[in-house]
Design an enzyme around this catalytic site. Structure first.
Site, PDB file in Angstrom:
ATOM      1  N   GLN A   1       1.209   7.670   8.154  1.00  0.00           N
ATOM      2  CA  GLN A   1       2.281   6.674   8.290  1.00  0.00           C
ATOM      3  C   GLN A   1       2.993   6.779   9.631  1.00  0.00           C
ATOM      4  OE1 GLN A   1       2.961   4.202   6.247  1.00  0.00           O
ATOM      5  NE2 GLN A   1       1.790   4.806   4.456  1.00  0.00           N
TER       6      GLN A   1
ATOM      7  N   SER B   1      -5.228   7.501  10.007  1.00  0.00           N
ATOM      8  CA  SER B   1      -5.999   6.358   9.490  1.00  0.00           C
ATOM      9  C   SER B   1      -5.818   5.180  10.426  1.00  0.00           C
ATOM     10  CB  SER B   1      -5.483   5.915   8.111  1.00  0.00           C
ATOM     11  OG  SER B   1      -6.001   6.725   7.100  1.00  0.00           O
ATOM     12  N   ALA B   2      -6.820   4.294  10.490  1.00  0.00           N
ATOM     13  CA  ALA B   2      -6.680   3.082  11.307  1.00  0.00           C
ATOM     14  C   ALA B   2      -5.936   1.982  10.550  1.00  0.00           C
ATOM     15  CB  ALA B   2      -8.064   2.574  11.715  1.00  0.00           C
ATOM     16  N   HIS B   3      -6.131   1.905   9.236  1.00  0.00           N
ATOM     17  CA  HIS B   3      -5.667   0.698   8.532  1.00  0.00           C
ATOM     18  C   HIS B   3      -4.167   0.648   8.272  1.00  0.00           C
ATOM     19  CE1 HIS B   3      -5.109   1.972   4.189  1.00  0.00           C
ATOM     20  NE2 HIS B   3      -5.735   3.040   4.654  1.00  0.00           N
TER      21      HIS B   3
ATOM     22  N   THR C   1     -23.905   8.900  10.411  1.00  0.00           N
ATOM     23  CA  THR C   1     -23.916   7.902  11.478  1.00  0.00           C
ATOM     24  C   THR C   1     -22.520   7.331  11.666  1.00  0.00           C
ATOM     25  OG1 THR C   1     -26.192   7.355  10.947  1.00  0.00           O
ATOM     26  CG2 THR C   1     -24.951   5.705  12.202  1.00  0.00           C
TER      27      THR C   1
ATOM     28  N   CYS D   1      -1.915   3.841  -4.298  1.00  0.00           N
ATOM     29  CA  CYS D   1      -2.971   4.632  -4.937  1.00  0.00           C
ATOM     30  C   CYS D   1      -2.711   4.755  -6.424  1.00  0.00           C
ATOM     31  CB  CYS D   1      -3.021   6.027  -4.346  1.00  0.00           C
ATOM     32  SG  CYS D   1      -2.143   6.172  -2.816  1.00  0.00           S
TER      33      CYS D   1
HETATM   34  C1  LIG Z   1      -2.404   5.856   3.195  1.00  0.00           C
HETATM   35  C2  LIG Z   1      -2.112   7.293   3.252  1.00  0.00           C
HETATM   36  C3  LIG Z   1      -3.100   8.247   3.014  1.00  0.00           C
HETATM   37  C4  LIG Z   1      -4.505   7.862   2.649  1.00  0.00           C
HETATM   38  O1  LIG Z   1      -5.150   7.213   3.718  1.00  0.00           O
HETATM   39  P1  LIG Z   1      -6.518   6.447   3.487  1.00  0.00           P
HETATM   40  O2  LIG Z   1      -6.892   5.951   4.838  1.00  0.00           O
HETATM   41  O3  LIG Z   1      -6.208   5.321   2.554  1.00  0.00           O
HETATM   42  O4  LIG Z   1      -7.481   7.411   2.932  1.00  0.00           O
HETATM   43  C5  LIG Z   1      -2.750   9.581   3.105  1.00  0.00           C
HETATM   44  N1  LIG Z   1      -1.506   9.959   3.421  1.00  0.00           N
HETATM   45  C6  LIG Z   1      -0.524   9.075   3.654  1.00  0.00           C
HETATM   46  C7  LIG Z   1       0.838   9.554   4.018  1.00  0.00           C
HETATM   47  C8  LIG Z   1      -0.791   7.716   3.566  1.00  0.00           C
HETATM   48  O5  LIG Z   1       0.178   6.839   3.795  1.00  0.00           O
END
Ligand SMILES: *Cc1c(COP(=O)(O)O)cnc(C)c1O
Length: 384
Positions: A184, A204-206, A245, A331
């Site tokens: 975050q 994470s990218a998303h 890959t 989640c």
């Molecule tokens: C979203 C999130 C994750 C999990 O990331 P993913 O890319 O969905 O596996 C882990 N920790 C925090 C603090 C998150 O906000």
């Protein structure tokens, strides 16, 4: 204004159109395997991956070669915790974390219990902050790893002890590795792995306007060289740290997304803080029984988390269908909300944990949308 309004940016973010354009040619035209050393298709892919590695490393002030691609922060957290525990089993078996961590940290540690791993789960204060002094006191001669997130996914609290380097300093002093879940935090607040004394960092990218299904674990290679076992075994990619890959288009997207986030961070942080305060003021002024969850100022610019006492979030959310919000982390989402473990960890009545709404503002959120959200939420809450 298009409905519904998206205010759930902690769950995921839309891919920025500039990111999408950067990714596009790598699906069809430049589709090579970045490990193919014998032809231009492979070289082209590898070049692009190298640039992305530099872009990601730059945002966290790290060396590009220490960035290992993964499928996201869930994998990065599993890799960091399991990998260090397995590599360090001769040195110790004790890990320190805190109660408000993401489940991809807490559940891994639970899964490691049968292997003899002992975990200290530190409490947080009423604002969701962990006390660096408590981290220090929890360290024993069996401790191998401290895992504390930079910023929380529900209440937005920024762990000042992580970002001001205090916990990192304690870890160094005691010779314990320090892992940080920065899913975050990356791209929202400045992260400097060296200044913060971090040894492993999950990304994470998303969550930063990049694609889903790609992330990275940064692993310190000098002072100290972090010893870690891989999670996966196979073809030797990423110097054997994470075979498979490479997801080249996703990686290109993550690089571009991190680059844009770095360029826009200062201005965007101010803009989002203003919008967030506008939302907060609008709701607090017009709704009598509401509590702020998380730290009043040390929080992610785009985060607001409120408990509407006397309401249940699972009853409230269906009444504001035009606004996409959630009661906690995506989640755990099911229609019948369980009390949020993060808000329970803040102490106080259970009522607070079943009546919370998380508002996550993002890059494309407008003032008009915020005003509309205030109106709708006030209407729904006060009609109750
Ligand atoms: C979203 C999130 C994750 C999990 O990331 P993913 O890319 O969905 O596996 C882990 N920790 C925090 C603090 C998150 O906000």
């Amino acid at each position: 204004m298009k409905l519904p309004i998206y205010l759930d940016h902690h769950a995921t973010t839309p891919v920025d159109p500039h990111v999408f354009e950067a990714m596009r040619p790598y699906f069809t035209e430049h589709f090579g395997n970045a490990s193919s050393k014998t032809h231009a298709f492979g070289w082209r892919a590898e070049e692009a991956v190298t640039l992305a590695r530099e872009q990601v490393a730059k945002l966290i002030h790290a060396e590009p070669k220490d960035v290992v691609w993964t499928s996201g922060t869930t994998e990065s957290n599993n890799f960091a915790l399991m990998g260090v525990v397995r590599a360090q089993s001769k040195r110790g078996d004790h890990v320190i974390t805190c109660a408000t961590e993401h489940r991809s940290v807490l559940e891994v540690l639970r899964a490691l219990e049968p292997l003899g791993v002992k975990t200290t789960v530190l409490p947080v204060d009423g604002n969701g902050t962990v006390d660096p002094q408590a981290v220090r006191e929890a360290i024993t001669d069996r401790t191998i790893l401290i895992s504390i997130m930079a910023a929380n996914h529900e209440i937005g609290t920024i762990h000042t002890g992580v970002v001001n380097g205090d916990i990192g300093k304690i870890a160094k002093e005691k010779g314990v590795y320090f892992h940080v879940d920065a899913a975050q935090a990356c791209g929202k607040i400045p992260i400097d792995v060296k200044a913060m004394g971090i040894d492993l960092l999950s990304m994470s990218a998303h969550k930063v306007y990049g694609p889903k299904g790609v992330g990275a674990l940064w692993i310190r290679s000098r002072e100290p060289h972090v010893r870690i076992e891989p999670l996966l075994y196979g073809g030797g990619q990423e110097s054997d740290r994470r075979p498979g890959t490479l997801a080249v288009p996703n990686i290109i997207g993550m690089g571009r997304a991190f680059e844009i986030a770095g360029l826009e961070m200062d201005a965007e942080s101010k803009r989002l803080t203003n919008l967030r305060e506008r939302l907060k003021t609008g709701l607090l002024e017009q709704i009598p029984k509401v509590l702020l969850n998380g730290h009043p100022t040390d929080r992610l610019p785009g985060n607001l988390n409120l408990s509407f006492l006397g309401q249940r979030s699972d009853a409230l959310i269906p009444k504001i269908r035009d606004i996409a919000v959630s009661s906690g982390s995506a989640c755990a989402s099911s229609e019948t909300a369980k009390p949020s473990y993060v808000i329970l960890a803040l102490g106080g009545a259970k009522e607070r944990a079943v009546s919370s709404l998380r508002f996550g503002l993002g890059r494309f959120t407008t003032e008009e949308e915020i005003d509309f959200a205030v109106e709708r939420v006030v209407e729904a809450v006060n009609a109750h």
